[in-house]
Design an enzyme around this catalytic site. Structure first.
Site, PDB file in Angstrom:
ATOM      1  CE1 TYR A   1      21.468  -9.440  -2.060  1.00  0.00           C
ATOM      2  CE2 TYR A   1      20.521  -7.687  -3.382  1.00  0.00           C
ATOM      3  CZ  TYR A   1      21.561  -8.182  -2.619  1.00  0.00           C
ATOM      4  OH  TYR A   1      22.671  -7.421  -2.413  1.00  0.00           O
TER       5      TYR A   1
ATOM      6  N   GLY B   1      20.785   1.208  -0.073  1.00  0.00           N
ATOM      7  CA  GLY B   1      21.600   2.150  -0.825  1.00  0.00           C
ATOM      8  C   GLY B   1      22.755   2.645   0.011  1.00  0.00           C
TER       9      GLY B   1
ATOM     10  CB  CYS C   1      16.526   4.666  -3.270  1.00  0.00           C
ATOM     11  SG  CYS C   1      17.543   5.256  -4.591  1.00  0.00           S
TER      12      CYS C   1
ATOM     13  CG  ASN D   1      12.874   2.564  -3.726  1.00  0.00           C
ATOM     14  OD1 ASN D   1      12.274   1.685  -3.135  1.00  0.00           O
ATOM     15  ND2 ASN D   1      13.823   2.284  -4.599  1.00  0.00           N
ATOM     16  N   GLY D   2      12.777   4.046  -6.943  1.00  0.00           N
ATOM     17  CA  GLY D   2      12.146   3.484  -8.133  1.00  0.00           C
ATOM     18  C   GLY D   2      12.815   3.986  -9.384  1.00  0.00           C
TER      19      GLY D   2
HETATM   20  P1  AMP Z   1      26.440 -12.306  -9.256  1.00  0.00           P
HETATM   21  O1  AMP Z   1      27.834 -12.440  -8.792  1.00  0.00           O
HETATM   22  O2  AMP Z   1      26.316 -11.177 -10.247  1.00  0.00           O
HETATM   23  O3  AMP Z   1      25.836 -13.581  -9.744  1.00  0.00           O
HETATM   24  O4  AMP Z   1      25.574 -11.807  -8.021  1.00  0.00           O
HETATM   25  C1  AMP Z   1      24.791 -12.643  -7.240  1.00  0.00           C
HETATM   26  C2  AMP Z   1      24.962 -12.313  -5.788  1.00  0.00           C
HETATM   27  O5  AMP Z   1      24.800 -10.922  -5.539  1.00  0.00           O
HETATM   28  C3  AMP Z   1      23.978 -13.021  -4.910  1.00  0.00           C
HETATM   29  O6  AMP Z   1      24.753 -13.597  -3.895  1.00  0.00           O
HETATM   30  C4  AMP Z   1      23.058 -11.973  -4.337  1.00  0.00           C
HETATM   31  O7  AMP Z   1      23.009 -12.104  -2.935  1.00  0.00           O
HETATM   32  C5  AMP Z   1      23.687 -10.663  -4.703  1.00  0.00           C
HETATM   33  N1  AMP Z   1      22.803  -9.807  -5.500  1.00  0.00           N
HETATM   34  C6  AMP Z   1      21.741 -10.159  -6.207  1.00  0.00           C
HETATM   35  N2  AMP Z   1      21.189  -9.086  -6.836  1.00  0.00           N
HETATM   36  C7  AMP Z   1      21.932  -8.018  -6.513  1.00  0.00           C
HETATM   37  C8  AMP Z   1      21.866  -6.622  -6.833  1.00  0.00           C
HETATM   38  N3  AMP Z   1      20.904  -6.147  -7.606  1.00  0.00           N
HETATM   39  N4  AMP Z   1      22.811  -5.811  -6.297  1.00  0.00           N
HETATM   40  C9  AMP Z   1      23.790  -6.309  -5.521  1.00  0.00           C
HETATM   41  N5  AMP Z   1      23.901  -7.616  -5.181  1.00  0.00           N
HETATM   42  C10 AMP Z   1      22.991  -8.468  -5.666  1.00  0.00           C
END
Ligand code: AMP
Length: 469
Positions: A252, A34, A5, A108-109
């Site tokens: 990220y 979010g 969030c 947030n948390g």
């Molecule tokens: P995945 O397809 O599950 O391996 O997701 C990795 C990709 O999603 C990477 O390109 C990241 O930029 C992005 N990503 C990493 N962590 C998250 C997260 N918690 N929520 C949404 N996207 C994420």
């Protein structure tokens, strides 16, 4: 319930100035934190005004609605829950009316001991309208307050009971409080609205957009009180010998133009790329990012490795919210809609493909497929985050351990699964060096399984569904 969030709180000295507009612009700049629901609560004298909705900030608020959110002080929230169903009841800020006034809260948390606290509150008569841990915090604070304590004392008392991560904005009849958990897990910063008031927000980008000057971090364990005349009081109620800033914010989650804990996120991402590029011996024609999050790292990699930086994938910025569609098919379509390879840049090329992180591995495998489909000769995957092996329980939305590709596979097995010609990750040591912070002050729990808080001691609610961008 876990949320990723964004929060904001604004107070203007001039009580004719409306806080709602500044909160709105700040929320727009925190939208990446979010996208499921958003809300603003403002206060004028003793009246509270609230508007919440399911959707993006610019879908929920109109000029008229912002205008009717009256008052020189207020708080706002953007939320992306990880719970299966999206529920308006869980949209924040929560507003709770009690016998001596009103309290609104945005969080947030993730509160790790939420269930225990909820059981205890229910047993003594509290009624909950949501399944969110934030409502528990509101009830706890009001209980302390009704015993005769002021809000700083009440919040301080509640902080002793909360286990987990929390950056909070709280609006009462007389003040705004910004509160950060004693380990400082999630970010929270203070800005000065050019002498006209104060703003607190999850990231510095929310300050930039309204022309506020960054003052400092809200300190771990601190309650920052901004009263109705905009005077600022700091109460450092808990002081621990170490912190646990979340490394994934740098990797990220935060925007690259934010400064987190006084460290610029963009610089960290560039260094991440440099560190991998310096030690890489791959022969490739170009290095290319998965846009947008991996761009700074791919540039850093290119500089260090002397392999030219080229874009090979174009992101369609107007696709919007498809990623929160729940069905798998809809999400697969979303990937194709969002990223398209530039055929002429890809054909016959040996490509180093950079991404900020691999979670389940589905994104990388699809994109490698896209590039190979467009004629790439080789695709060498480079990842700015060490293998994610353990799910975060402190506020980052992640799938179950079983779904994490790195949980039970070797690097070679992962390479095979995503279809890359080679796969290299940043090491944990290099990540810590890239962030430039003492190792003991960072939370790297999702990489090592060692969390700053022992989650196993607490009952957890049913596992949330992971939905990614
Ligand atoms: P995945 O397809 O599950 O391996 O997701 C990795 C990709 O999603 C990477 O390109 C990241 O930029 C992005 N990503 C990493 N962590 C998250 C997260 N918690 N929520 C949404 N996207 C994420």
């Amino acid at each position: 319930m876990k949320d990723k969030c964004g929060v904001v709180g604004v107070c203007f000295k001039d009580n004719l100035k409306k806080a709602s507009y500044s909160i709105y612009y700040s929320l727009l700049s925190l939208q990446h934190r979010g996208q499921e629901s958003t809300g603003i609560v403002t206060r004028k004298k003793n009246g509270f005004f609230s508007e919440k909705g399911m959707g993006l900030v610019n879908e929920i608020f109109t000029f008229d609605s912002l205008d009717s959110l009256d008052g020189n002080a207020g708080i706002g929230h953007v939320r992306y829950s990880t719970m299966g169903a999206s529920q308006i009841e869980n949209a924040q800020p929560f507003v709770v009316r009690h016998s001596s006034g009103t309290l609104a809260i945005g969080h947030n948390g993730n509160i790790v001991n939420a269930e225990e606290l909820r059981h205890a509150l229910k047993a003594s008569g509290s009624i909950f309208v949501s399944t969110s841990d934030t409502e528990i915090i509101a009830h706890l604070i009001i209980r302390e307050h009704l015993k005769g304590k002021d809000f700083v004392e009440s919040i301080a008392e509640v902080m002793k009971k909360l286990v987990g991560s929390y950056s909070l904005v709280i609006l009462t009849d007389n003040a705004i409080y910004a509160v950060r958990d004693p380990l400082g897990i999630r970010p929270l910063v203070l800005g000065n609205l050019e002498g006209r008031g104060y703003i607190v927000a999850s990231e510095t980008v929310a300050l930039d957009v309204v022309g506020a000057k960054y003052v400092r971090n809200v300190k771990p364990g601190e309650i920052l009180e901004i009263d109705n005349y905009c005077s600022l009081n700091s109460h450092r109620v808990i002081r621990l010998p170490k912190k646990a800033y979340c490394m994934f914010e740098y990797v990220y989650f935060a925007r690259p133009d934010s400064v987190l804990n006084d460290i610029p996120v963009y610089k960290v991402r560039e260094r991440i790329g440099e560190f991998i590029g310096l030690n890489d011996d791959i022969e490739a024609d170009i290095v290319s990012p998965i846009p947008d999050s991996a761009i700074p790292s791919a540039l850093g990699y290119s500089r260090a490795s002397k392999i030219p930086y080229r874009e090979t994938l174009i992101r369609n910025r107007y696709v919007g919210r498809t990623f929160i569609l729940p069905e798998q098919e809809a999400r697969e379509l979303a990937v194709k809609l969002k990223l398209n390879p530039i055929a002429g840049e890809v054909k016959g090329k040996k490509i180093v493909l950079f991404d900020d992180s691999i979670v389940r591995g589905t994104t990388s495998s699809r994109i490698i497929g896209l590039l190979k489909g467009a004629g790439a000769k080789e695709v060498h995957m480079r990842v700015g985050c060490p293998p994610i092996k353990s799910r975060c329980n402190l506020g980052i939305n992640m799938p179950t351990n079983e779904e994490l590709i790195a949980n039970n596979k070797t690097v070679e097995e992962m390479r095979e699964e995503i279809g890359a010609d080679s796969l290299k990750y940043l090491s944990i040591e290099s990540l810590i060096e890239a962030i430039g912070m003492e190792d003991r002050n960072l939370c790297t729990g999702c990489l090592t399984g060692k969390y700053p808080i022992d989650i196993s001691k607490y009952e957890q609610v049913k596992l949330p569904v992971y939905m990614k961008k």
